[in-house]
Design a protein around this motif. Structure first.
Motif, PDB file in Angstrom:
ATOM      1  N   ALA A  76       5.467 -35.838  52.027  1.00  0.00           N
ATOM      2  CA  ALA A  76       5.010 -34.709  52.757  1.00  0.00           C
ATOM      3  C   ALA A  76       5.234 -33.402  52.153  1.00  0.00           C
ATOM      4  O   ALA A  76       4.243 -32.498  52.301  1.00  0.00           O
ATOM      5  N   TRP A  77       6.282 -33.282  51.577  1.00  0.00           N
ATOM      6  CA  TRP A  77       6.618 -31.778  50.731  1.00  0.00           C
ATOM      7  C   TRP A  77       5.278 -31.607  49.881  1.00  0.00           C
ATOM      8  O   TRP A  77       4.778 -30.368  49.608  1.00  0.00           O
ATOM      9  N   ARG A  78       4.792 -32.758  49.121  1.00  0.00           N
ATOM     10  CA  ARG A  78       3.688 -32.416  47.748  1.00  0.00           C
ATOM     11  C   ARG A  78       2.451 -32.286  48.550  1.00  0.00           C
ATOM     12  O   ARG A  78       1.689 -31.303  47.722  1.00  0.00           O
ATOM     13  N   ASP A  79       2.287 -32.587  49.964  1.00  0.00           N
ATOM     14  CA  ASP A  79       1.124 -32.254  50.783  1.00  0.00           C
ATOM     15  C   ASP A  79       1.077 -30.651  50.938  1.00  0.00           C
ATOM     16  O   ASP A  79      -0.100 -30.100  51.015  1.00  0.00           O
ATOM     17  N   TYR A  80       1.866 -29.920  51.105  1.00  0.00           N
ATOM     18  CA  TYR A  80       1.987 -28.493  51.139  1.00  0.00           C
ATOM     19  C   TYR A  80       2.496 -27.659  50.100  1.00  0.00           C
ATOM     20  O   TYR A  80       2.482 -26.397  50.196  1.00  0.00           O
ATOM     21  N   ALA A  81       2.803 -28.440  49.078  1.00  0.00           N
ATOM     22  CA  ALA A  81       3.414 -27.535  47.923  1.00  0.00           C
ATOM     23  C   ALA A  81       2.117 -26.663  47.188  1.00  0.00           C
ATOM     24  O   ALA A  81       1.151 -27.238  46.995  1.00  0.00           O
ATOM     25  N   VAL A  82       2.642 -25.593  46.494  1.00  0.00           N
ATOM     26  CA  VAL A  82       1.628 -24.809  45.734  1.00  0.00           C
ATOM     27  C   VAL A  82       2.402 -24.694  44.289  1.00  0.00           C
ATOM     28  O   VAL A  82       1.746 -23.884  43.425  1.00  0.00           O
ATOM     29  N   THR A  83       3.427 -25.088  44.477  1.00  0.00           N
ATOM     30  CA  THR A  83       4.242 -24.903  42.810  1.00  0.00           C
ATOM     31  C   THR A  83       3.829 -25.982  41.949  1.00  0.00           C
ATOM     32  O   THR A  83       3.599 -25.729  40.774  1.00  0.00           O
ATOM     33  N   LEU A  84       3.428 -27.060  42.281  1.00  0.00           N
ATOM     34  CA  LEU A  84       2.860 -28.080  41.429  1.00  0.00           C
ATOM     35  C   LEU A  84       1.379 -27.723  40.675  1.00  0.00           C
ATOM     36  O   LEU A  84       0.614 -27.455  41.681  1.00  0.00           O
ATOM     37  N   GLY A  85       1.342 -27.729  39.649  1.00  0.00           N
ATOM     38  CA  GLY A  85       0.129 -27.222  38.868  1.00  0.00           C
ATOM     39  C   GLY A  85       0.089 -25.870  38.447  1.00  0.00           C
ATOM     40  O   GLY A  85      -0.637 -25.290  38.002  1.00  0.00           O
ATOM     41  N   ARG A  86       1.330 -25.305  38.556  1.00  0.00           N
ATOM     42  CA  ARG A  86       1.245 -23.582  38.359  1.00  0.00           C
ATOM     43  C   ARG A  86       2.252 -23.514  37.141  1.00  0.00           C
ATOM     44  O   ARG A  86       3.342 -24.262  36.770  1.00  0.00           O
ATOM     45  N   GLU A  87       2.013 -22.549  36.464  1.00  0.00           N
ATOM     46  CA  GLU A  87       3.107 -21.938  35.518  1.00  0.00           C
ATOM     47  C   GLU A  87       3.987 -21.390  36.150  1.00  0.00           C
ATOM     48  O   GLU A  87       3.886 -20.497  37.142  1.00  0.00           O
ATOM     49  N   VAL A  88       5.465 -21.828  36.005  1.00  0.00           N
ATOM     50  CA  VAL A  88       6.540 -21.233  36.715  1.00  0.00           C
ATOM     51  C   VAL A  88       7.776 -20.816  35.856  1.00  0.00           C
ATOM     52  O   VAL A  88       7.693 -21.099  34.661  1.00  0.00           O
ATOM     53  N   ARG A  89       8.420 -19.856  36.127  1.00  0.00           N
ATOM     54  CA  ARG A  89       9.795 -19.472  35.395  1.00  0.00           C
ATOM     55  C   ARG A  89      10.816 -19.748  36.437  1.00  0.00           C
ATOM     56  O   ARG A  89      10.726 -19.135  37.619  1.00  0.00           O
ATOM     57  N   VAL A  90      11.819 -20.401  35.905  1.00  0.00           N
ATOM     58  CA  VAL A  90      12.691 -20.796  36.884  1.00  0.00           C
ATOM     59  C   VAL A  90      14.209 -20.537  36.462  1.00  0.00           C
ATOM     60  O   VAL A  90      14.540 -20.724  35.366  1.00  0.00           O
ATOM     61  N   ASP A  91      14.848 -19.532  36.860  1.00  0.00           N
ATOM     62  CA  ASP A  91      16.046 -19.102  36.514  1.00  0.00           C
ATOM     63  C   ASP A  91      17.216 -20.209  37.134  1.00  0.00           C
ATOM     64  O   ASP A  91      17.352 -20.041  38.280  1.00  0.00           O
ATOM     65  N   THR A  92      17.689 -20.910  36.166  1.00  0.00           N
ATOM     66  CA  THR A  92      18.856 -21.847  36.506  1.00  0.00           C
ATOM     67  C   THR A  92      20.196 -21.436  35.867  1.00  0.00           C
ATOM     68  O   THR A  92      20.224 -20.489  35.220  1.00  0.00           O
ATOM     69  N   PRO A  93      21.104 -22.130  36.484  1.00  0.00           N
ATOM     70  CA  PRO A  93      22.708 -22.016  35.901  1.00  0.00           C
ATOM     71  C   PRO A  93      22.525 -22.155  34.651  1.00  0.00           C
ATOM     72  O   PRO A  93      23.562 -21.449  33.920  1.00  0.00           O
ATOM     73  N   GLY A  94      21.694 -22.774  33.984  1.00  0.00           N
ATOM     74  CA  GLY A  94      21.882 -23.053  32.518  1.00  0.00           C
ATOM     75  C   GLY A  94      21.035 -22.370  31.496  1.00  0.00           C
ATOM     76  O   GLY A  94      20.800 -22.435  30.307  1.00  0.00           O
ATOM     77  N   GLY A  95      20.358 -21.238  32.357  1.00  0.00           N
ATOM     78  CA  GLY A  95      19.191 -20.290  31.633  1.00  0.00           C
ATOM     79  C   GLY A  95      17.758 -20.602  32.354  1.00  0.00           C
ATOM     80  O   GLY A  95      17.383 -21.239  33.114  1.00  0.00           O
ATOM     81  N   VAL A  96      16.865 -19.957  31.820  1.00  0.00           N
ATOM     82  CA  VAL A  96      15.544 -19.871  32.199  1.00  0.00           C
ATOM     83  C   VAL A  96      14.936 -21.004  31.750  1.00  0.00           C
ATOM     84  O   VAL A  96      14.733 -21.309  30.448  1.00  0.00           O
ATOM     85  N   VAL A  97      13.942 -21.650  32.464  1.00  0.00           N
ATOM     86  CA  VAL A  97      12.973 -22.632  32.052  1.00  0.00           C
ATOM     87  C   VAL A  97      11.775 -22.295  32.453  1.00  0.00           C
ATOM     88  O   VAL A  97      11.435 -22.127  33.609  1.00  0.00           O
ATOM     89  N   GLU A  98      10.855 -22.287  31.539  1.00  0.00           N
ATOM     90  CA  GLU A  98       9.469 -21.694  31.849  1.00  0.00           C
ATOM     91  C   GLU A  98       8.332 -22.700  31.239  1.00  0.00           C
ATOM     92  O   GLU A  98       8.559 -23.531  30.101  1.00  0.00           O
ATOM     93  N   GLY A  99       7.304 -22.889  32.127  1.00  0.00           N
ATOM     94  CA  GLY A  99       6.294 -23.935  31.815  1.00  0.00           C
ATOM     95  C   GLY A  99       5.526 -24.442  33.141  1.00  0.00           C
ATOM     96  O   GLY A  99       5.425 -23.769  34.073  1.00  0.00           O
ATOM     97  N   GLU A 100       4.969 -25.558  32.926  1.00  0.00           N
ATOM     98  CA  GLU A 100       4.082 -26.112  33.986  1.00  0.00           C
ATOM     99  C   GLU A 100       4.925 -27.076  34.933  1.00  0.00           C
ATOM    100  O   GLU A 100       5.473 -27.824  34.503  1.00  0.00           O
ATOM    101  N   ALA A 101       4.778 -26.695  36.067  1.00  0.00           N
ATOM    102  CA  ALA A 101       5.371 -27.529  37.131  1.00  0.00           C
ATOM    103  C   ALA A 101       4.767 -28.772  37.434  1.00  0.00           C
ATOM    104  O   ALA A 101       3.522 -28.564  37.851  1.00  0.00           O
ATOM    105  N   VAL A 102       5.030 -29.789  36.960  1.00  0.00           N
ATOM    106  CA  VAL A 102       4.181 -31.161  36.874  1.00  0.00           C
ATOM    107  C   VAL A 102       4.570 -32.130  38.125  1.00  0.00           C
ATOM    108  O   VAL A 102       3.786 -33.149  38.316  1.00  0.00           O
ATOM    109  N   ALA A 103       5.939 -32.196  38.496  1.00  0.00           N
ATOM    110  CA  ALA A 103       6.262 -33.161  39.698  1.00  0.00           C
ATOM    111  C   ALA A 103       7.413 -32.945  40.291  1.00  0.00           C
ATOM    112  O   ALA A 103       8.181 -31.854  40.112  1.00  0.00           O
TER     113      ALA A 103
END
Length: 310
Positions: free
Chosen positions: A254-281
């Motif tokens: 159900a979440w995938r049906d409404y998500a706009v993050t998958l297929g986007r280039e993203v930058r995620v600020d995580t506790p372990g540092g920044v992760v940048e790339g394509e959100a695939v799953a």
């Protein structure tokens, strides 16, 4: 709200026409005088309850409030309503400490609302500010799936109200381009090694709020031309969340049906540092898989920023 009041509201909502006072008293296990007192209390809270030779019938319902939300709610939660609270999550935490469960705490207005990463959350009158206290029989590691379930529930309520909302990982409900935030979700929990002791899902949604009352980066159901019925919006969120709570395996599809993050280039600020790339799953219980220049990374928590379509 007492169990008797909740049962009375359910009986009146389910009735096709009038319900006789003696029948209500028998079904609820109380006296006819007690039924009358509860009906009078409903009238005082804004219900139009007519009484005739055939019994009681509800002719009109208040726009909002605890009894209004409980009337016709197709989910087994007690409703505790406050005109004004610092935070519905804080009140739900107090109830959790008292041993309560399956309670919906609602406030007409919040004075100390907060979002993820301890950010403040604007809570003007006209929004839906609610926290669900539940005790799911799940390990603490599964808690994120309930956050995603709440995001799905809010998004469906928006769409049923006529607003084409979408989800940004993990739980921001957005509208339009450029993306404007309509709702946010804050989940808190306490658990032991093998199970969740209690879990609170806090929801802040801009429903019947004028655009002039919101930051430029935010919107509301009203501002986007939707049906700004707070009572029905709140009910649909709770009902959908409850259905998904009982079927966690249905949440990610159900979440995938409404998500706009998958297929986007993203930058995620995580506790372990920044992760940048394509959100695939997205993986259970809610981790985001990002394809980076160095391979795939699985992100369990972080602040996600959409960059552009991959």
């Amino acid at each position: 709200m007492s169990d008797t009041r909740r049962s009375l509201l359910r009986a009146l909502a389910d009735a096709e026409g009038s319900v006789a006072g003696p029948a209500l008293a028998a079904d609820l296990g109380v006296s006819r005088a007690a039924v009358w007192k509860h009906v009078e209390a409903l009238r005082e809270s804004g219900f139009g309850v007519e009484s005739g030779t055939d019994g009681y019938v509800v002719e009109s319902i208040p726009d909002y409030g605890g009894d209004a939300i409980a009337f016709g709610l197709d989910a087994p939660y007690a409703v505790e309503y406050h005109d004004r609270l610092p935070s519905t999550n804080d009140r739900a935490r107090d109830l959790a400490a008292e041993g309560e469960s399956d309670v919906l705490v609602v406030a007409g207005e919040q004075t100390g609302g907060r979002g993820r990463l301890d950010r403040s959350w604007s809570s003007p009158p006209g929004g839906v500010y609610a926290s669900l206290l539940v005790r799911p029989d799940r390990p603490p590691a599964h808690a994120p799936v309930f956050t995603l379930a709440a995001a799905v529930a809010v998004t469906r309520a928006c769409r049923e109200a006529g607003v084409e909302a979408v989800i940004k990982w993990p739980n921001d409900v957005l509208v339009g381009e450029p993306e404007r935030k309509l709702a946010g979700i804050l989940t808190e929990m306490e658990g032991e090694a093998d199970r969740i002791s209690w879990l609170i899902v806090g929801i802040g949604a801009n429903v019947d709020v004028a655009a002039t009352e919101l930051p430029e980066t935010a919107t509301s159901v009203l501002a986007d031309g939707g049906d700004a019925d707070r009572r029905r919006f709140c009910q649909r969120v709770v009902e959908t969340f409850h259905d998904l709570r009982l079927a966690p395996d249905d949440v990610l599809p159900a979440w995938r049906d409404y998500a706009v993050t998958l297929g986007r280039e993203v930058r995620v600020d995580t506790p372990g540092g920044v992760v940048e790339g394509e959100a695939v799953a997205i993986e259970f219980p809610g981790a985001l898989v990002v394809r980076t220049d160095d391979g795939e990374r699985t992100v369990h928590a972080g602040d996600c920023e959409h960059l552009h379509l991959a």
